[in-house]
Design an enzyme around this catalytic site. Structure first.
Site, PDB file in Angstrom:
ATOM      1  N   GLU A 195      22.812  26.341  27.822  1.00  0.00           N
ATOM      2  CA  GLU A 195      24.272  26.278  27.588  1.00  0.00           C
ATOM      3  C   GLU A 195      24.846  27.554  27.008  1.00  0.00           C
ATOM      4  OE1 GLU A 195      22.473  26.400  24.341  1.00  0.00           O
ATOM      5  OE2 GLU A 195      22.168  24.392  25.109  1.00  0.00           O
ATOM      6  N   HIS A 227      21.917  18.104  14.657  1.00  0.00           N
ATOM      7  CA  HIS A 227      20.808  18.406  15.580  1.00  0.00           C
ATOM      8  C   HIS A 227      19.546  18.787  14.830  1.00  0.00           C
ATOM      9  CE1 HIS A 227      24.610  19.253  17.754  1.00  0.00           C
ATOM     10  NE2 HIS A 227      23.984  18.650  18.753  1.00  0.00           N
ATOM     11  N   HIS A 235      18.371  26.527  15.573  1.00  0.00           N
ATOM     12  CA  HIS A 235      17.588  26.317  16.817  1.00  0.00           C
ATOM     13  C   HIS A 235      16.745  27.529  17.187  1.00  0.00           C
ATOM     14  CE1 HIS A 235      19.487  22.522  17.515  1.00  0.00           C
ATOM     15  NE2 HIS A 235      20.686  23.038  17.654  1.00  0.00           N
ATOM     16  N   ASP A 278      28.407  18.543  11.998  1.00  0.00           N
ATOM     17  CA  ASP A 278      28.582  17.832  13.269  1.00  0.00           C
ATOM     18  C   ASP A 278      28.101  16.380  13.189  1.00  0.00           C
ATOM     19  OD1 ASP A 278      26.070  18.990  13.026  1.00  0.00           O
ATOM     20  OD2 ASP A 278      26.142  20.046  14.951  1.00  0.00           O
TER      21      ASP A 278
HETATM   22  C1  6XA Z   1      24.199  21.944  23.667  1.00  0.00           C
HETATM   23  C2  6XA Z   1      24.193  21.393  22.297  1.00  0.00           C
HETATM   24  C3  6XA Z   1      23.970  22.480  21.313  1.00  0.00           C
HETATM   25  C4  6XA Z   1      24.016  21.967  19.913  1.00  0.00           C
HETATM   26  C5  6XA Z   1      24.294  23.063  18.935  1.00  0.00           C
HETATM   27  C6  6XA Z   1      24.297  22.620  17.520  1.00  0.00           C
HETATM   28  N1  6XA Z   1      24.419  20.969  24.657  1.00  0.00           N
HETATM   29  N2  6XA Z   1      23.187  22.692  16.846  1.00  0.00           N
HETATM   30  O1  6XA Z   1      25.266  22.216  16.931  1.00  0.00           O
HETATM   31  O2  6XA Z   1      23.087  22.392  15.570  1.00  0.00           O
HETATM   32 ZN    ZN Z   2      24.341  20.876  15.355  1.00  0.00          ZN
END
Ligand code: 6XA
Ligand code: ZN
Length: 348
Positions: free
Chosen positions: A118, A199, A161, A286
């Site tokens: 993405e 996440h 990530h 989030d």
């Molecule tokens: C992509 C999702 C990315 C998540 C990014 C995020 N489809 N990570 O907030 O903590």
């Molecule tokens: Zn996240």
């Protein structure tokens, strides 16, 4: 509480994210940091300072040199190869292939170093990511010099990530891991990382998975249902010396604050038992009920409550807390929710 912030985050202003089969403007956009900063000022959280330049040495303690070189040169290499839009991977060394050789071509390199598709690499991405690392290092240095019990690294782009040699999920350099390692190198014997972003912090877990000097705990959407899909299960406990020093709480769609809070309390108890000299908090908001890409149900008041829980637990054992900004895409509420955690912490 001191906030460290760099205007250079604005250089990360990509135009494209691959989402739902179309290209959209990235959820991870510059306004996020601006709105958080405005709220920090509005609430009178404390002084806001810019970072100094720490150079690449602390980054290279966490990330592989070839990966750092790739990030540094990616945009130029992409343009030189005729790329017209932003740099995106379209091939990966999947299970059925051999992922050991780093290809020469930029298309091959993108696939080799990307953990997801993405996130585009755009002009200015590297400069922003580097400044983001300086932001966390400045905040860490402030705490390590004994000035205060907490600091807020308002860094962007996010980091959790990013692994030693992989980027994706909007992340390039792992800011939380860079700060934790910096603290270790400055003599802090044990560092804990608590990841409260929606996440799973796969990059941070991966970087410290075989080590017993950095404890990693994460509360997140079950990877069976949520990004990053391939790491973050409860049976991932660490390996070798790191066995027992990794703790995951994968939680189901619809998780509300009462269930999330139970997991937080358990994580905090484990962190206290680890006796860290510093707690790094990967602070993503989030988990908010209105987040456009996530599925937890926290409300704005819940952020203040959990900030206070972290504060109570850490202040009881005199462990300084370094908050590092990660995700959160309900942009109009991102300032309120983030600063609620910080003022909640201070109120404890
Ligand atoms: C992509 C999702 C990315 C998540 C990014 C995020 N489809 N990570 O907030 O903590
Ligand atoms: Zn996240």
């Amino acid at each position: 509480m001191l906030t460290v912030y760099s205007e250079k985050h604005r250089l990360r202003d990509a135009k494209t994210e691959l989402h739902g089969g179309t290209f959209v403007r990235p959820f991870e956009c510059p306004e996020r940091a601006e709105i958080v900063l405005a709220r920090v000022r509005q609430e009178g959280l404390g002084e806001v300072i810019a970072p100094r330049d720490f150079g690449l040495a602390p980054v290279l303690k966490v990330h592989d040199p070839d990966f750092v070189r790739f990030l540094e040169n990616c945009w130029e290499d992409w343009v030189a190869a005729g790329g017209e839009g932003e740099a995106l991977p379209n091939v990966w060394p999947t299970r059925a292939m051999n992922g050991k050789r780093i290809p020469r071509s930029i298309d091959g390199k993108l696939g080799y170093y990307a953990l997801a598709g993405e996130t585009s690499i755009s002009d200015g991405t590297w400069e922003a990511a580097r400044a983001g690392a300086d932001v966390v290092l400045m905040a860490a240095e402030h705490l390590l010099s004994g000035q205060g019990q907490s600091a807020f690294a308002l860094s962007r782009p996010p980091g959790h990530h990013a692994a030693a040699d992989q980027y994706g999920g909007y992340c390039f350099l792992n800011n939380a891991a860079i700060a934790a390692q910096f603290a270790r190198d400055k003599g802090v014997e044990r560092v804990a990382v608590l990841d409260v972003d929606f996440h799973h912090g796969n990059g941070t877990q991966n970087i410290f998975y075989r080590r017993d000097d950095v404890f990693f705990a994460s509360l997140h959407g079950d990877p069976m249902d949520a990004f990053p899909h391939f790491l973050g299960h409860a049976d991932e406990l660490g390996e070798d010396a790191g066995e027992g020093f990794n703790l995951n709480f994968p939680l189901p769609p619809g998780t509300d604050y009462s269930h999330w809070r139970d997991a937080l309390d358990e994580a905090l108890a484990r962190i206290v038992a680890f006796k860290p000299g510093l707690l790094v908090i990967s602070l993503g908001v989030d988990t908010f009920e209105q987040d456009p890409i996530s599925f937890f149900k926290l409300r704005s008041d819940d952020f203040a409550d959990y900030g206070a829980r972290i504060g109570t637990a850490m202040k009881a054992v005199s462990v300084p807390a370094l908050f590092v900004m990660e995700g959160g895409y309900a942009v109009s509420e991102i300032g309120i929710n983030t600063v609620n955690v910080l003022t909640g912490f201070e109120s404890a």
